[in-house]
Design an enzyme around this catalytic site. Structure first.
Site, short mmCIF file in Angstrom:
data_model
loop_
_atom_site.label_atom_id
_atom_site.label_comp_id
_atom_site.label_asym_id
_atom_site.label_seq_id
_atom_site.Cartn_x
_atom_site.Cartn_y
_atom_site.Cartn_z
N GLU B 50 0.82 -1.22 0.00
CA GLU B 50 0.00 0.00 0.00
C GLU B 50 0.85 1.26 0.00
O GLU B 50 0.46 2.28 -0.57
CB GLU B 50 -0.95 0.02 1.20
CG GLU B 50 -2.12 -0.97 1.10
CD GLU B 50 -1.77 -2.36 1.62
OE1 GLU B 50 -0.57 -2.64 1.87
OE2 GLU B 50 -2.70 -3.18 1.77
N PHE B 112 -11.32 -7.84 14.34
CA PHE B 112 -10.25 -8.25 13.44
C PHE B 112 -9.96 -7.14 12.42
O PHE B 112 -10.87 -6.64 11.78
CB PHE B 112 -10.65 -9.54 12.70
CG PHE B 112 -9.60 -9.99 11.71
CD1 PHE B 112 -8.34 -10.39 12.14
CD2 PHE B 112 -9.87 -9.98 10.35
CE1 PHE B 112 -7.38 -10.77 11.24
CE2 PHE B 112 -8.90 -10.37 9.44
CZ PHE B 112 -7.64 -10.77 9.88
N GLN B 113 -8.72 -6.78 12.31
CA GLN B 113 -8.26 -5.71 11.40
C GLN B 113 -8.92 -4.37 11.66
O GLN B 113 -9.11 -3.57 10.75
CB GLN B 113 -8.40 -6.14 9.93
CG GLN B 113 -7.47 -7.30 9.60
CD GLN B 113 -7.34 -7.58 8.13
OE1 GLN B 113 -8.26 -7.34 7.35
NE2 GLN B 113 -6.19 -8.11 7.72
N LYS B 162 -17.51 -1.06 6.50
CA LYS B 162 -17.97 -2.07 5.55
C LYS B 162 -19.50 -2.05 5.43
O LYS B 162 -20.05 -2.19 4.33
CB LYS B 162 -17.49 -3.45 6.00
CG LYS B 162 -17.71 -4.51 4.95
CD LYS B 162 -17.00 -5.82 5.31
CE LYS B 162 -17.16 -6.83 4.18
NZ LYS B 162 -16.49 -8.10 4.46
N MET B 475 23.95 8.79 2.00
CA MET B 475 23.81 10.07 2.70
C MET B 475 24.12 9.92 4.18
O MET B 475 24.73 10.80 4.79
CB MET B 475 22.39 10.63 2.49
CG MET B 475 22.21 12.03 3.07
SD MET B 475 23.38 13.20 2.38
CE MET B 475 22.41 13.89 1.04
#
Ligand SMILES: Cc1ncc(C[n+]2csc(CCOP(=O)(O)OP(=O)(O)O)c2C)c(N)n1
Lengths: 169, 571
Positions: B50, B112-113, B162, B475
């Site tokens: 993502e 969940f999640q 959802k 760097m």
């Protein structure tokens, strides 16, 4: 110096969190915070006292305006204003100081709002100074518990602080 | 018409004229994916992570000027987006992130999640929303797009449960009445008196310097800006994100300012009697120590965000509003002035340092990153879109890839996000399919999002990927060399064979180890129809010069040791 800010916000879930989080993220320290409804539907009013110099507060104000839910921010510090705080103080009366307590309540124009055999609850409103003064006097007399609301403030005079024309309300 | 919440999301994207989105499916956003087939006019790109999807949408936004859209599921999908959101927030990129949330009655029960995504992203979004009711989806998405692109742009996140996606509205209709938000004021206009005050300062200045920032590009004020600069005939210093606001080859354009800015640019700023800050925010990387910053200069700041004016640097005149409008108003008051003396001072400073430039060095058997970038610039068309990752190669690209056109330069400035280069190039390609697209990455940063090679292969797009492979987190190694006694703790880095890695993805890989091979490799990559990875094995311990150490004053620069540039040809 202590500044008193009045912040009008949209009355939506999470707005208090957004404002408080902004103070944290920009490293400002909130001294007191109150929030409640106004007479305008959907608009809440916060009073926040915060320590900072004029530059800090100016910057804070522009950060607050970046929040989409913040409608108006006013710093009342340098205006003529009244500021009030309310405290409830539960005090023990077991040590024979009842008379003295009542005398102080009288002097400070506080109010006794609950009485039991062993204790009183006193309600006092006033400026921060007055309440702090009263608490100092009460301390040696045996404070069991106390709570303060934090300041709410309003500008003196007949004008309204609220300028909703600009936000199109 | 009857529409589910998920369909309404797509309808809104269509109405916003979104052509491509970058998203990743999961349990909570399955309804959105299920509804996708009804909306073939929107191309969906599946990244491999993502974060990559977020940076793709970001690159897309930077190049197209439109709002970039990225999507993720609840929980880990949303948290994987966080780096991309923060990157966009620091650089004021108009984006809408759509995340899914668990069903509303489960919120608060550690389902969940479930993750408090609006809580997590509160300080790194311009604004965010949690939507639990199907009726709120359209108004919220409309607000989100409006907020993302108006005023000072920025990312807006919309978290949609959802159950809201699954619920139906029987007689749904798109509402396109104008949006009004009580507390949101994106439009300011400065008073005419302030504009005149600014003009008076400009007209009386002998040594003005313009600091050209990202705001010029975001406000599409390139034309007005050029007119201003030419009329005032003031030298221009660029911020890292301002590049492209005016061509690098414009005679007034001195180049980049700041920590790795050109020495003459930083000196010009320190000597100036007037600083004209246009759409920039005086980041510590461009000012150095504020106590010694442009001490003798008056300052004028044109800025869309009121909170940026007087934040880091106190200014004499702040002009708050849309830079295009402000310059349109200001330009007629600006008097023509050739400022010969001041420009002569600057060109003398410049002449002295340019001869030490490493790209003018004959081939001494070493391959320097600056030379690679310089050659890509030489061989690539003017309107080439270039993205970078973060590190030394980013600074070399900023210094040597002389950006000419607006919106062709894509880099993570404010957050300095490693892993940005490759995915942002993918997004850039979708924004400008006709342009040649290059990304310049370090070997370290490339590996942070290298999985997106697979996205490139799946999408069959052409991006040229130049890895500046120095075997170090360069760097950081440079800071260790300068400030930590060369204690190279955890900066040497072993990498896979990048040529084979490219081939494993069905892409072309080329390895370059000598300066004499650079040009042929670039041409070969350009000629190849598919994406190409070039592994440039460069000098391992080269450093970016000049450098203003963090916290030092802007004129206190570490310069390239002359021994390198004076190395004889056949050493
Ligand atoms: C996500 C992230 N982690 C760490 C850093 C700190 N950092 C800045 S530059 C750099 C080194 C980058 O090395 P490399 O990608 O090889 O590029 P080079 O500097 O060698 O060109 C690191 C680790 C960062 N900017 N971003």
């Amino acid at each position: 110096m202590l500044h008193t800010l009045v912040i009008l916000v949209e009355d939506k879930p999470g707005v208090l969190n957004r404002v408080a989080s902004l103070f944290r993220r920009r490293t400002y320290n909130i001294e007191s915070l109150t929030v409640g409804h106004t007479d305008i539907p959907g608009v809440s009013r916060m009073t926040i006292t915060v320590v900072g110099n004029d530059d800090h507060i100016e910057r804070l104000t522009s950060y607050l305006y970046k929040l989409v839910n913040v409608i108006q921010v006013e710093d009342l510090t340098k205006r003529k204003m009244v500021s009030r705080d309310l405290a409830l103080i539960k005090i023990s009366t077991q040590n024979e100081k009842r008379a003295e307590i009542f005398q102080m309540v009288e002097v400070f124009r506080a109010k006794v709002i609950d009485v039991t055999n062993e204790s009183l609850i006193i309600e006092i409103t006033g400026s921060d100074d007055k309440i702090s003064g009263f608490i100092d006097v009460m301390k040696p007399l045996g404070i069991i518990e106390m709570v303060r609301t934090g300041a709410i403030a309003m500008e003196r005079g007949s004008d309204s602080l609220i300028n909703l024309a600009e936000s199109g309300l | 018409m009857k529409r589910s919440g998920a369909q309404i999301i797509w309808e809104c994207l269509v109405k916003e004229n979104i052509k491509v989105i970058f998203g990743y499916p999961g349990g909570a956003n399955l309804p959105i994916y299920d509804a996708m087939r009804g909306y073939p006019q929107i191309h969906h790109v599946l990244p491999r992570h993502e974060q990559g999807g977020g940076h793709m949408a970001d690159g897309y936004a930077r190049v197209s000027g439109k709002v970039g859209v990225a999507m993720g599921t609840s929980g880990p999908g949303a948290t994987n987006l966080v780096t991309a959101i923060a990157t966009a927030h620091m650089d004021s990129i108009p984006m809408v992130f759509i995340t899914a949330q668990v069903t509303s009655k489960l919120i608060g029960y550690d389902a969940f999640q479930e993750t408090d995504v609006t809580g997590i992203t509160l300080p790194i979004t311009k604004h965010n929303y949690l939507v639990t009711d199907v009726y709120d989806i359209m108004p919220t998405l409309r607000e989100a797009f409006y907020i993302a692109k108006s005023g000072r742009p920025g990312p807006v996140l919309v978290d949609i449960t959802k159950d809201a996606q699954q619920a139906f509205i029987e007689d749904w209709e798109y509402d396109d009445t104008p949006i009004h938000l009580k507390g949101y004021r994106p439009d300011f206009t400065p008073a005419l008196a302030s504009i005149k005050e600014a003009a008076a300062l400009i007209n009386s200045a002998k040594k003005p310097v313009i600091l050209a920032g990202h705001g010029i590009l975001m406000g599409n004020a390139m034309k007005e800006f050029k007119e201003f600069a030419e009329k005032a005939h003031a030298p221009i210093a660029m911020t890292l994100l301002g590049m492209g606001a005016i061509s690098a080859h414009h005679p007034l354009n001195m180049g980049m300012m700041g920590m790795h800015g050109e020495s003459w640019v930083n000196h010009a700023i320190q000597d100036a009697d007037l600083i004209l800050a246009f759409g920039m925010r005086f980041d510590d990387r461009v000012t150095g120590n504020l106590n010694n910053y442009a001490k003798n200069a008056k300052k004028i700041h044109i800025e869309i965000d009121p909170s940026e004016v007087n934040k880091n640097v106190k200014v004499d005149v702040g002009l708050i509003g849309n830079i295009k409008e402000i310059l349109t108003q200001l330009n007629p008051f600006v008097e023509k002035n050739d400022r010969k003396e001041w420009l002569k001072v600057i060109s003398d400073m410049k002449g002295e340092t340019a001869v030490r430039d490493i790209v003018n060095l004959p081939d001494n058997g070493h391959l320097y990153a600056a030379q690679v970038v310089n050659d890509i610039r030489r061989l690539a068309p003017k309107n080439t879109v270039i993205t970078t990752d973060v590190g030394q190669h980013q600074m070399w690209t900023a210094q040597y890839f002389k950006v000419e056109d607006a919106h062709t330069w894509v880099t993570s400035g404010g957050l300095g996000t490693m892993g940005f280069g490759l995915p942002s190039a993918i997004g850039a390609k979708f924004a400008s399919p006709e342009s040649e697209v290059w990304t310049v990455c370090g070997d370290g940063g490339f590996q942070m999002t290298a999985a997106e090679l697979s996205t490139i292969a799946q999408e069959e797009i052409k991006v040229n990927i130049a890895i500046i492979n120095n075997g170090f987190l360069g760097m950081v190694r440079q800071w260790q060399e300068f400030f930590y006694d060369k204690n190279y703790a955890s900066t040497p880095m072993k990498s896979p064979d990048f040529v084979k890695l490219a081939e494993a993805h069905g892409l072309k890989g080329i390895r370059v180890t000598k300066r004499s091979e650079v040009e042929a490799a670039i041409k070969e990559a350009q000629a190849h129809p598919g994406s190409v990875v070039i592994d440039f094995k460069v000098e391992q311990e080269d450093s970016v010069y000049p450098m203003v150490p963090a916290g030092a004053s802007l004129h206190e620069m570490i310069r390239r040791p002359s021994s390198i540039v004076e190395t004889p040809l056949d050493e």
